[in-house]
Design a protein around this motif. Structure first.
Motif, PDB file in Angstrom:
ATOM      1  N   ASN B  96     -67.267 -22.909  29.359  1.00  0.00           N
ATOM      2  CA  ASN B  96     -66.328 -24.127  29.619  1.00  0.00           C
ATOM      3  C   ASN B  96     -65.109 -24.464  29.081  1.00  0.00           C
ATOM      4  O   ASN B  96     -64.308 -25.222  30.094  1.00  0.00           O
ATOM      5  CB  ASN B  96     -67.758 -25.154  29.107  1.00  0.00           C
ATOM      6  CG  ASN B  96     -68.966 -25.357  29.873  1.00  0.00           C
ATOM      7  OD1 ASN B  96     -68.935 -25.770  30.812  1.00  0.00           O
ATOM      8  ND2 ASN B  96     -70.135 -25.615  29.243  1.00  0.00           N
ATOM      9  N   TYR B 165     -65.455 -27.208  24.451  1.00  0.00           N
ATOM     10  CA  TYR B 165     -66.097 -27.627  25.300  1.00  0.00           C
ATOM     11  C   TYR B 165     -67.109 -27.524  23.442  1.00  0.00           C
ATOM     12  O   TYR B 165     -67.067 -27.254  22.461  1.00  0.00           O
ATOM     13  CB  TYR B 165     -67.127 -26.743  25.599  1.00  0.00           C
ATOM     14  CG  TYR B 165     -68.069 -27.016  26.577  1.00  0.00           C
ATOM     15  CD1 TYR B 165     -69.129 -27.313  25.419  1.00  0.00           C
ATOM     16  CD2 TYR B 165     -68.908 -28.166  27.574  1.00  0.00           C
ATOM     17  CE1 TYR B 165     -70.352 -27.376  25.528  1.00  0.00           C
ATOM     18  CE2 TYR B 165     -69.980 -28.540  28.168  1.00  0.00           C
ATOM     19  CZ  TYR B 165     -70.877 -27.770  26.854  1.00  0.00           C
ATOM     20  OH  TYR B 165     -72.036 -28.540  27.012  1.00  0.00           O
ATOM     21  N   LYS B 167     -71.009 -30.016  22.423  1.00  0.00           N
ATOM     22  CA  LYS B 167     -72.029 -30.092  22.177  1.00  0.00           C
ATOM     23  C   LYS B 167     -71.744 -30.866  21.248  1.00  0.00           C
ATOM     24  O   LYS B 167     -71.997 -30.648  19.984  1.00  0.00           O
ATOM     25  CB  LYS B 167     -72.626 -29.008  22.414  1.00  0.00           C
ATOM     26  CG  LYS B 167     -74.461 -29.478  21.502  1.00  0.00           C
ATOM     27  CD  LYS B 167     -75.097 -30.207  23.221  1.00  0.00           C
ATOM     28  CE  LYS B 167     -76.858 -30.149  22.784  1.00  0.00           C
ATOM     29  NZ  LYS B 167     -76.998 -30.950  22.176  1.00  0.00           N
ATOM     30  N   SER B 183     -78.421 -27.114  25.404  1.00  0.00           N
ATOM     31  CA  SER B 183     -77.736 -27.260  26.301  1.00  0.00           C
ATOM     32  C   SER B 183     -78.122 -27.347  27.752  1.00  0.00           C
ATOM     33  O   SER B 183     -78.653 -28.117  28.574  1.00  0.00           O
ATOM     34  CB  SER B 183     -76.227 -26.772  25.936  1.00  0.00           C
ATOM     35  OG  SER B 183     -75.210 -26.873  25.060  1.00  0.00           O
ATOM     36  N   SER B 282     -76.305 -28.381  34.851  1.00  0.00           N
ATOM     37  CA  SER B 282     -74.952 -29.188  35.178  1.00  0.00           C
ATOM     38  C   SER B 282     -74.416 -29.121  34.325  1.00  0.00           C
ATOM     39  O   SER B 282     -73.310 -29.267  34.735  1.00  0.00           O
ATOM     40  CB  SER B 282     -75.432 -30.706  35.610  1.00  0.00           C
ATOM     41  OG  SER B 282     -76.821 -30.838  34.198  1.00  0.00           O
ATOM     42  N   ASN B 283     -74.530 -28.383  33.327  1.00  0.00           N
ATOM     43  CA  ASN B 283     -73.432 -28.530  31.849  1.00  0.00           C
ATOM     44  C   ASN B 283     -72.845 -27.315  31.699  1.00  0.00           C
ATOM     45  O   ASN B 283     -72.513 -26.671  30.110  1.00  0.00           O
ATOM     46  CB  ASN B 283     -74.182 -29.145  30.676  1.00  0.00           C
ATOM     47  CG  ASN B 283     -74.950 -28.766  30.156  1.00  0.00           C
ATOM     48  OD1 ASN B 283     -75.613 -27.373  30.589  1.00  0.00           O
ATOM     49  ND2 ASN B 283     -75.898 -29.437  29.606  1.00  0.00           N
TER      50      ASN B 283
END
Lengths: 290, 339, 159
Positions: B96, B165, B167, B183, B282-283
């Protein structure tokens, strides 16, 4: 730690170095792992690689194998098919290309499966420099120039001892060769129970030379590995076999008799309990093939 | 002697990433003078193939060939921060971050190309072979090496990008205990077939059939290898290895050095199949979830269940040694006799 | 301390060896050939496998002084310029490597197997690599690559 590596070019030089206290290295598969951690006391090695002790000589049914013959050389020797399953059950290819017959006589249990087979084959060993007398020197014209057969000529001071006696003792001499008679076809039986198909030490190794006549066992030499701190000559098993037909009932009784001769230990491969528990199964599979 | 056959299965959910105190990874991308793209990371490729997957993410986002991407896993003292490659977080977090950095670098790249071609940046596309070209008029194009040279020596622009990225740290709701610690979750199921020798307790794993749902298989070849290599580790833990907390010291009869540490060799491997299912997260980077650690998990209980199916012995402590199987068989025989 | 002479990948080499210098350490530290790996130093992992006079050995167990004059083959000597050996190419095409640590040793064991046995069975391949530990692949891609290499060699021999 290693202080010196001698590489003598002949047998007399090797024998005097051994007599002077140097540690023998054949293939190094037993000696080098502990030396490689650099934690050992100062050690001098005498390598036998160039001493001229390798080679196989077969005269009629008498087999002489030089002590530094590697396990691979035996594997690829078409005249020694009888030992092929034995050597292939030992370690792996890159180890067998280094490991020697002589070394296998002294490696601790549960290794040393060739030694087990040699005991079952009633093999003898030729020891130079003497078992009890480290000062005994090599006299006479015996030399390595003819390979192992040359060691048996001349008047060299050498001791002949059964492999069975040798594997239970520490020797101060140098094993030069092993000798045995090829058994009658079909009479030699070998099975090694291990944790993996290839490259594992023994749980139980059974090697036996069995002769039959008139439907009963007339001769039996049974050797066991993996079940004690030395190769076991299973005399109680032999006595229970002789005079009886070689069938499941006989073998079961022989196994029961043999249990008393076992003194297995716990190790990374199996416990003493397990080895005792499966010994009768593997004895049967070795002797009867199922 | 009887060879008893059995079959068992087990399934697993596995989280991607951890909560920690917040879980970030950073990535920086810059173009060289000749149109290579250096991706600077502190993330470690320990042989699992992170560099390959991350290069794929960068190349895909930039619209450039893989050959143009150089992954530099640098020095953790000086590189952009990464929490590390563990917790199956690598592909997800670092992927990401790389995509974010590559997006920014791509924008600059298209601006430079637009100025060279005297067109609008919004009318440009990449063809994946190294060219930036005008949509609808592919003859109007410029090679990335020319773009990079122009950026450095004519326009004075840095074709580069920054990515991170994170979290964010998540706290449980005190009243309900619900929280969002990872995630996404990947899923797997393994069916194992075994054969048990009832005289020696030896277990042979005949086959493993695996299905994995991992969001998106960015590199299907590597995913299949992770599944099957990991399954081998599962067999190894289940049948051979002693992975106890006090290994290797203070054991009565365990392995004390490497040469005694048992692992299955090539003659012990089961036949394996693996099926990959994709339900994009989705992430995740292009929807990918992590698959790094979970692949040893399902095979182990599947094998335990298969052993139970084969001979009725329920084992709950690894490894499932021939001794533990044989003792179980003996106990069942004794129970049957005394009943 | 002594000078040891070896022919390594066809080239004569000489280096100084201490008593504790093994063939593995000599190759890596004296000759810069780092394909052979330091794994276990016990001959159990096989990552140090090279060919000694044509036969695969675990080089961590061989004192360099004992093999003066020997012929050594390592993974670095297999390719002919840009052209990889059949075994190397089969490993590449068959995706038979992940972290790569076992790979040089595996390849040398495979080369030696195929030199001796051009048409091995799967079980013979298993036996030939049973001294080379791999933690990543689960062995299947490696075994397949070696069988594939055998076929490539046989096809090549026909031409």
């Amino acid at each position: 730690m290693l202080t010196e590596v001698h590489v003598p070019e002949d047998v007399p030089a090797a024998v005097s170095l051994v007599a002077a206290g140097a540690t023998i290295i054949g293939g190094g598969t037993s000696v080098m792992p502990s030396l490689n951690d650099y934690g050992s006391p100062p050690t001098e090695l005498v390598s036998l690689r160039r001493a001229g002790l390798a080679g196989v000589n077969i005269d009629g049914t008498t087999v002489t194998i030089g002590a530094t013959t590697t396990l691979s050389q035996i594997e690829h020797e078409p005249r020694l098919e009888i030992l092929n399953p034995v050597v292939r059950s030992i370690a792996s290819v890159p180890v067998r290309n280094l490991a020697t017959v002589g070394g296998n006589l002294f490696v601790p249990q549960p290794h040393g499966d060739l030694a087990v087979a040699l005991v079952a084959l009633n093999a003898r060993a030729f020891v130079l420099g003497g078992l009890d007398d480290p000062a005994a020197a090599l006299d006479g014209p015996a030399s390595a120039s003819n390979g192992p057969a040359g060691l048996l000529g001349g008047d060299g001071a050498r001791t002949e001892v059964s492999v069975e006696e040798l594997t239970g003792a520490r020797t101060a001499g140098l094993v030069a060769a092993v000798v045995f008679e090829l058994p009658a076809p079909g009479s030699f039986k070998y099975l090694k129970a291990a944790r993996r198909r290839y490259n594992s030490a023994s749980l139980v190794t059974v090697a036996a030379t069995i002769t039959e006549s008139g439907g009963v066992v007339t001769g039996a030499r049974v050797a066991l590995g993996g079940v004690s701190n030395r190769v076991v000559r299973a005399r109680a098993v032999e006595e229970a076999l002789i005079g009886r037909p070689l069938d499941a009932a006989t073998v079961q009784a022989a196994a029961r008799a043999g249990l008393a001769e076992l003194s297995p230990a716990d190790d990374a491969y199996a416990s003493a309990w397990y080895r005792r528990r499966v010994f009768p199964v593997h004895l049967r599979r070795a002797l009867l093939g199922h | 002697m009887t060879l008893l056959r059995g079959r068992g299965y087990a399934s697993v959910n596995y989280p991607t990433g951890m909560n920690l105190g917040g879980d970030p990874s950073q990535a920086l991308i810059h173009a060289t003078t000749m149109g290579g793209f250096v991706v600077s990371l502190s993330s470690v490729d320990l042989g699992q193939g992170l560099k390959t997957v991350v290069a794929q993410c960068a190349a895909e986002t930039l619209g450039m060939p893989m050959e143009n991407v150089i992954i530099d896993t640098a020095d953790t003292d000086t590189g952009p921060h990464c929490m590390g490659t563990f917790a199956s977080r690598g592909t997800h977090r670092v992927g990401n971050a790389v995509i974010m950095a590559a997006r920014e670098a791509r924008e600059v790249m298209l601006d430079v190309a637009a100025e060279e071609l005297e067109v609008d940046a919004g009318d440009l596309e990449t063809d994946g072979t190294g060219y930036v070209r005008l949509k609808g008029s592919p003859e109007t194009k410029i090679h990335i090496s020319e773009v990079a040279l122009a950026a450095h020596f004519k326009q004075g622009k840095s074709i580069s990008g920054r990515g991170i990225y994170l979290k964010e740290r998540n706290y449980p709701v005190p009243e309900t205990g619900e929280m969002d610690p990872d995630s996404c979750q990947a899923h797997a199921c393994t069916v194992a077939e075994v054969e048990v020798d009832d005289e020696t307790g030896v277990v042979t794993v005949l086959s493993l059939h695996n299905t994995y749902e991992i969001g998106r298989a960015l590199n299907p070849g590597m995913v299949a290898q992770q599944i099957e290599g990991g399954a081998w580790m599962g067999v190894s833990h289940a049948i051979f290895e002693s992975t106890e907390p006090y290994y290797p010291a203070s054991r009565d009869h365990g392995p004390v050095d490497f040469s005694e540490y048992l692992m299955p060799g090539p003659a012990e491997i089961p036949v394996q199949t693996s099926v990959i299912l994709e339900r994009p997260a989705s992430n995740g980077p292009f929807g990918a979830k992590g698959i790094g650690e979970m692949t040893a998990n399902a095979p182990i209980p599947a094998i335990a269940n298969a052993i139970f199916d084969a001979c009725g012995v329920r084992l709950t402590t690894m490894p499932f040694t021939p001794e533990s199987v044989l003792r179980g068989i003996d106990a069942r025989r004794d129970d049957a006799l005394s009943a | 301390m002594r000078i040891v002479n070896l022919k390594v990948n066809g080239v004569g080499q000489a280096f100084l060896a201490r008593p504790e210098t093994t063939l593995l350490l000599a190759l890596r530290e004296q000759l810069g050939l780092t394909g052979a790996k330091r794994g276990c130093a016990q001959g159990a992992c096989g990552s140090c496998t090279v060919l000694l006079d044509g036969e695969p050995v675990v080089s961590c167990l061989v004192p360099a002084a004992t093999v003066d004059g020997a012929d050594i083959a390592t993974v670095e000597g297999l390719a002919d310029g840009e052209k990889l050996s059949d075994v190397q190419q089969a490993f590449l095409d068959g995706f038979a490597t992940q972290c790569g640590f076992c790979t040089p040793g595996m390849i040398m064991s495979a080369e030696a197997l195929l030199d001796r046995n051009p048409n091995p069975t799967r079980d013979e391949v298993n036996e030939a690599i049973s001294g080379n530990v791999c933690r990543c692949t689960g062995y299947e891609p490696i075994v397949s690559a070696i069988l594939d290499a055998a076929e490539r060699r046989r096809e090549g021999a026909k031409l």
